[in-house]
Design a protein around this motif. Sequence first.
Motif, PDB file in Angstrom:
ATOM      1  N   VAL A 126       0.870  -1.171   0.000  1.00 10.45           N
ATOM      2  CA  VAL A 126       0.000   0.000   0.000  1.00 10.45           C
ATOM      3  C   VAL A 126       0.907   1.220   0.000  1.00 10.45           C
ATOM      4  N   VAL A 127       0.703   2.118  -0.934  1.00  7.43           N
ATOM      5  CA  VAL A 127       1.571   3.286  -1.045  1.00  7.43           C
ATOM      6  C   VAL A 127       1.183   4.294   0.029  1.00  7.43           C
ATOM      7  N   GLU A 128       2.106   4.541   0.942  1.00  3.09           N
ATOM      8  CA  GLU A 128       1.882   5.494   2.018  1.00  3.09           C
ATOM      9  C   GLU A 128       3.222   6.043   2.458  1.00  3.09           C
ATOM     10  N   GLY A 129       3.220   6.927   3.442  1.00  2.00           N
ATOM     11  CA  GLY A 129       4.446   7.568   3.886  1.00  2.00           C
ATOM     12  C   GLY A 129       5.395   6.614   4.587  1.00  2.00           C
ATOM     13  N   GLU A 130       6.648   7.035   4.665  1.00  2.00           N
ATOM     14  CA  GLU A 130       7.659   6.229   5.345  1.00  2.00           C
ATOM     15  C   GLU A 130       7.396   6.221   6.849  1.00  2.00           C
ATOM     16  N   SER A 131       7.514   5.049   7.477  1.00  2.00           N
ATOM     17  CA  SER A 131       7.192   4.921   8.898  1.00  2.00           C
ATOM     18  C   SER A 131       8.192   5.640   9.793  1.00  2.00           C
ATOM     19  N   ASP A 132       9.431   5.840   9.299  1.00  2.00           N
ATOM     20  CA  ASP A 132      10.447   6.487  10.126  1.00  2.00           C
ATOM     21  C   ASP A 132      10.597   7.968   9.801  1.00  2.00           C
ATOM     22  N   TYR A 133       9.632   8.507   9.058  1.00  2.00           N
ATOM     23  CA  TYR A 133       9.713   9.905   8.662  1.00  2.00           C
ATOM     24  C   TYR A 133       9.416  10.809   9.858  1.00  2.00           C
ATOM     25  N   VAL A 134      10.182  11.887   9.998  1.00  2.00           N
ATOM     26  CA  VAL A 134       9.971  12.864  11.059  1.00  2.00           C
ATOM     27  C   VAL A 134       9.284  14.084  10.459  1.00  2.00           C
ATOM     28  N   GLU A 135       8.090  14.374  10.931  1.00  2.00           N
ATOM     29  CA  GLU A 135       7.310  15.484  10.398  1.00  2.00           C
ATOM     30  C   GLU A 135       8.046  16.805  10.607  1.00  2.00           C
TER      31      GLU A 135
END
Length: 356
Positions: A126-135
């Motif tokens: 499922v195309v979604e954001g990276e889980s380790d991304y820092v907003e």
Amino acid sequence: MKQCTVAALALAVSGMAAGVVNAHHSAAAAFTTNIIEVEGTVTDFNFTNPHIEVFFDVVGEDGEVTEWRASGSAANLMRRRGWTAQTVQPGQYMRISGREARNGVPMVLLGNMSEVDPADGFLVRVVEGESDYVEPVGAAPLALTLDDGRPNFTGAWTMGPGGGMAAGGMGMGGGPGDRTPPPYNEAGTTAAAVFDPVSDPVVACEPPGLVRQAAFTPHPVRMTQLDDRIILEYEEYGGRREILLDAPLPGDVEHTHLGYSTARYEGDTLVIESGGLLENYTSPNGNPVSNQTTTIETFRRMDDPDIGAALALETIITDPVYLTGPWTLRWLKYYTPDYEFIPVDCRVPPVYQPPG
């Protein structure tokens, strides 16, 4: 390659909770409420403002290849959800669902997207954001004053964490802080009633007016404070204003989208007065203001001890032609050091229908 068809889905728009629908203009300007699903091979991914776009080739039952386009939210909003320019790559085979284009062109308002195996249709991801991304939301201190004693507003100011309202009625990523509609008189009500989102000039990549660019949008703004002027830059639409300090506001100027502005400091507050504005829409839902509109913008620090430096923005809109009284919009934005603006690359969608 697997042959693909476009199928209508029995889904309500409200059921697409995981989707990414949130375009910079009203969805009604280009799309129906009918949800379709399309599969094809990605040829290009445009990760820019005012909205991201996925281009992909769909092979029909007859073997003919049609280029489709999926349009989504502003890139800076998608970045907050973990998306990057590498989230979607050319050559990937995607299944995309979303709202169908109103005039039948091969375009969809991006709702949900999954990478699938073109041979058997099995889900790859499922195309979604990276889980380790820092907003990239402000969480940093900033000196209250510049070296010369003026209040310090220099830097990039972004949406607050999450959405909803902050203390004092300030908007934090969800909408204008007071959330009240314009106080229209009879002329304003008439002008608002004839708004057609299909002909919204912003859909055709025309520049937005001052209220829409500077006051209605929740998107990031960058301020530079010089000795004789203020520079304001806006991420979503790419607008830029250079405003002289302590200059008189002329009574007769050529009207433009951003008008003519002058700035001054009043203690710990920056005040910007503007006039010379073209008649324009102030939001994706219309809300027009006339060419007699003037605005007063104020900027002051409202730091949060748990998050960092915060900037309270208030815009008071006065329009003797369309409004019965002042209309006030408020935001609270956070200092975000080293924040990088995503470029603007607005492309007129094939669904746009110009006035007349």
